[in-house]
Design a protein around this motif. Structure first.
Motif, PDB file in Angstrom:
ATOM      1  N   GLU A  44     -12.908  -6.993  -5.216  1.00  0.00           N
ATOM      2  CA  GLU A  44     -12.657  -5.716  -5.895  1.00  0.00           C
ATOM      3  C   GLU A  44     -12.626  -5.907  -7.404  1.00  0.00           C
ATOM      4  O   GLU A  44     -13.232  -5.131  -8.162  1.00  0.00           O
ATOM      5  N   GLU A  61     -10.715  -9.943  -0.502  1.00  0.00           N
ATOM      6  CA  GLU A  61     -10.943  -8.530  -0.789  1.00  0.00           C
ATOM      7  C   GLU A  61     -10.508  -8.155  -2.203  1.00  0.00           C
ATOM      8  O   GLU A  61     -11.153  -7.333  -2.872  1.00  0.00           O
ATOM      9  N   GLU A  86       0.803  -1.221   0.000  1.00  0.00           N
ATOM     10  CA  GLU A  86       0.000   0.000   0.000  1.00  0.00           C
ATOM     11  C   GLU A  86       0.840   1.277   0.000  1.00  0.00           C
ATOM     12  O   GLU A  86       0.557   2.216  -0.759  1.00  0.00           O
ATOM     13  N   SER A 129      -2.816  -4.016  -4.436  1.00  0.00           N
ATOM     14  CA  SER A 129      -4.026  -3.797  -5.250  1.00  0.00           C
ATOM     15  C   SER A 129      -5.035  -2.942  -4.490  1.00  0.00           C
ATOM     16  O   SER A 129      -6.237  -3.223  -4.468  1.00  0.00           O
ATOM     17  N   THR A 130      -4.542  -1.885  -3.853  1.00  0.00           N
ATOM     18  CA  THR A 130      -5.413  -0.968  -3.127  1.00  0.00           C
ATOM     19  C   THR A 130      -6.302  -0.218  -4.115  1.00  0.00           C
ATOM     20  O   THR A 130      -5.971  -0.084  -5.295  1.00  0.00           O
ATOM     21  N   GLU A 131      -7.414   0.288  -3.603  1.00  0.00           N
ATOM     22  CA  GLU A 131      -8.394   0.934  -4.486  1.00  0.00           C
ATOM     23  C   GLU A 131      -7.805   2.091  -5.287  1.00  0.00           C
ATOM     24  O   GLU A 131      -8.022   2.166  -6.507  1.00  0.00           O
ATOM     25  N   ASP A 133     -16.176  -6.525  -8.651  1.00  0.00           N
ATOM     26  CA  ASP A 133     -16.975  -5.294  -8.685  1.00  0.00           C
ATOM     27  C   ASP A 133     -16.632  -4.435  -9.887  1.00  0.00           C
ATOM     28  O   ASP A 133     -17.509  -3.732 -10.430  1.00  0.00           O
ATOM     29  N   ARG A 134     -15.385  -4.468 -10.307  1.00  0.00           N
ATOM     30  CA  ARG A 134     -14.939  -3.643 -11.434  1.00  0.00           C
ATOM     31  C   ARG A 134     -15.082  -4.370 -12.771  1.00  0.00           C
ATOM     32  O   ARG A 134     -14.789  -3.787 -13.822  1.00  0.00           O
ATOM     33  N   SER A 141      -4.192  -8.678  -0.003  1.00  0.00           N
ATOM     34  CA  SER A 141      -4.925  -7.440   0.263  1.00  0.00           C
ATOM     35  C   SER A 141      -4.002  -6.320   0.711  1.00  0.00           C
ATOM     36  O   SER A 141      -4.432  -5.164   0.826  1.00  0.00           O
ATOM     37  N   SER A 172      -6.533   0.948 -13.766  1.00  0.00           N
ATOM     38  CA  SER A 172      -7.788   0.736 -14.496  1.00  0.00           C
ATOM     39  C   SER A 172      -7.665  -0.380 -15.536  1.00  0.00           C
ATOM     40  O   SER A 172      -7.922  -0.172 -16.734  1.00  0.00           O
ATOM     41  N   ASP A 219      -7.535   2.048  -9.304  1.00  0.00           N
ATOM     42  CA  ASP A 219      -8.145   3.164 -10.024  1.00  0.00           C
ATOM     43  C   ASP A 219      -7.174   3.738 -11.047  1.00  0.00           C
ATOM     44  O   ASP A 219      -7.547   4.035 -12.190  1.00  0.00           O
TER      45      ASP A 219
END
Length: 385
Positions: A315, A311, A252, A282-284, A318-319, A279, A291, A288
């Motif tokens: 993620e 997680e 992170e 590959s933080t949000e 969801d994407r 986890s 992408s 992002d």
């Protein structure tokens, strides 16, 4: 990018490791802490002055000329990106709970990023390379010196230096480790006189194939501490309109720094999930920035660490990221002509991350359904309640 004199590099690495306390620790303490490296011509750091418009408002004619020049350059770059010749191949080799990735440029130049676990001692990687008629590694990258990433480095160097056409150069963050695996790697570099280059953000791998570029986005430039994951070598590779991002075990804090420093340069079509799908990576914000359309996770099917973590799979689901997991799909090969992308997996299975999550827990359930065992002089036997 710094070229280092290996003998002094090896000695200084041992000193930097704190004289590891082995039988040779006293001798190591007498060696000067000196990499004795010399700076070489560093590539441009990718920054531009396109936004610098100072002093142009009073000269409309030159403004117009500059705008036309910029447009022409952008058009030329777009054309070049769309018309690259040949294919780039990215082979994510199934090496269990480890990493090994082979890239082959259209001109057959090879980049090997990590070499699997120390217990395999490079055997699986070498077998895979031989099966694909690879007789030389032009660029050998160690993302960081943990034994599940450089476990085969010594063997790969020995194999290609004795039975193949050699190793072009090795690349390293310069952050040492105290393991025997790491020392074996440095010993092989020294024994076979392999050029060793230390990389940091802003460097580019010196790839001869001009259609392919590989920008180093980590480790940070300058003093960056001794945390192996924080200094994990990360690459943003470009071929035509295609981009690929791989980060080793960067976590992170390193991902946050890369997002702040490199932003749009991290955008990629294919992303090799950091730290085996942990986890911790590959933080949000990082996902992002990248992408990706496709993610590849390199970890064992029954990973002792639970990789890939729920997680991360959630993620990706969801994407809507098409997800490959070497533990399920085996070897995963991405091929691109710079525009279109084709993925071939050794084993056919869903690439929906939700299905992979279910498969992971199906394995967990299978283990939980096994009877409890007890150790006896006769061996392990089921424990009857």
């Amino acid at each position: 990018m710094r070229r280092v004199l290996l003998v002094l590099f090896v000695a200084s690495m041992l000193v930097l490791a704190g004289c590891v306390g082995g039988p040779d620790g006293g001798d190591n303490a007498t060696v000067e802490d000196d990499l004795s490296g010399e700076d070489v011509d560093e590539p441009d750091d990718g920054e531009s002055d396109e936004d610098d418009e100072a002093g142009t408002q009073d000269e409309p004619d030159e403004d117009t000329e500059d705008e036309e020049t910029t447009t022409d350059t952008e058009d030329e770059e777009t054309t070049d990106a769309a018309t690259v010749d040949g294919d780039l191949e990215i082979h994510h080799i199934d090496v269990g709970q480890a990493d090994a990735t082979l890239l082959i440029t259209p001109s057959d130049e090879t980049i090997l990023v990590d070499t699997g676990d120390w217990r395999q001692d490079g055997s699986d990687v070498i077998d895979y390379l031989e099966s694909h008629d690879i007789d030389r590694i032009d660029h050998l990258v160690a993302t960081h010196p943990h034994a599940d990433h450089i476990g085969g480095h010594a063997a790969v160097i020995e194999h290609f230096e004795t039975d193949g056409d050699g190793i072009g150069a090795a690349y390293d963050s310069g952050i040492p480790h105290t393991s025997q695996t790491y020392e074996n790697y440095l010993d092989a570099v020294e024994e076979y006189d392999v050029e060793l280059l230390l990389v940091e953000e802003g460097d580019e791998l010196p790839i001869d194939d001009e259609s392919v570029s590989a920008l180093v986005t980590n480790p940070p430039a300058g003093e960056s501490g001794d945390d192996l994951h924080y200094n994990s070598v990360s690459l943003a590779l470009e071929f035509g309109e295609f981009r690929y991002v791989t980060t080793g075990d960067a976590e992170e804090d390193a991902e946050q720094r890369m997002v702040e420093e490199w932003g749009d340069d991290l955008e990629g079509d294919v992303y090799q999930a950091g730290h085996h799908g942990s986890s911790t990576s590959s933080t949000e914000p990082f996902v992002d920035a990248v992408s990706p359309e496709i993610a590849v996770i390199s970890s064992d099917y029954d990973s002792q660490y639970g990789h890939p973590h729920d997680e991360v799979l959630e993620e990706f689901a969801d994407r809507g990221i098409e997800t490959y997991w070497t533990g399920v799909h085996g070897d995963v090969v991405v091929t691109t002509d710079g525009s279109e992308i084709d993925v071939e997996a050794e084993t056919t299975f869903s690439t929906d991350a939700e299905d992979l999550l279910e498969e992971k827990h199906a394995e967990d359930d299978a283990h939980s359904s096994l009877p409890a065992m007890v150790n006896t002089p006769a061996g392990l036997i089921p424990l009857v309640g």
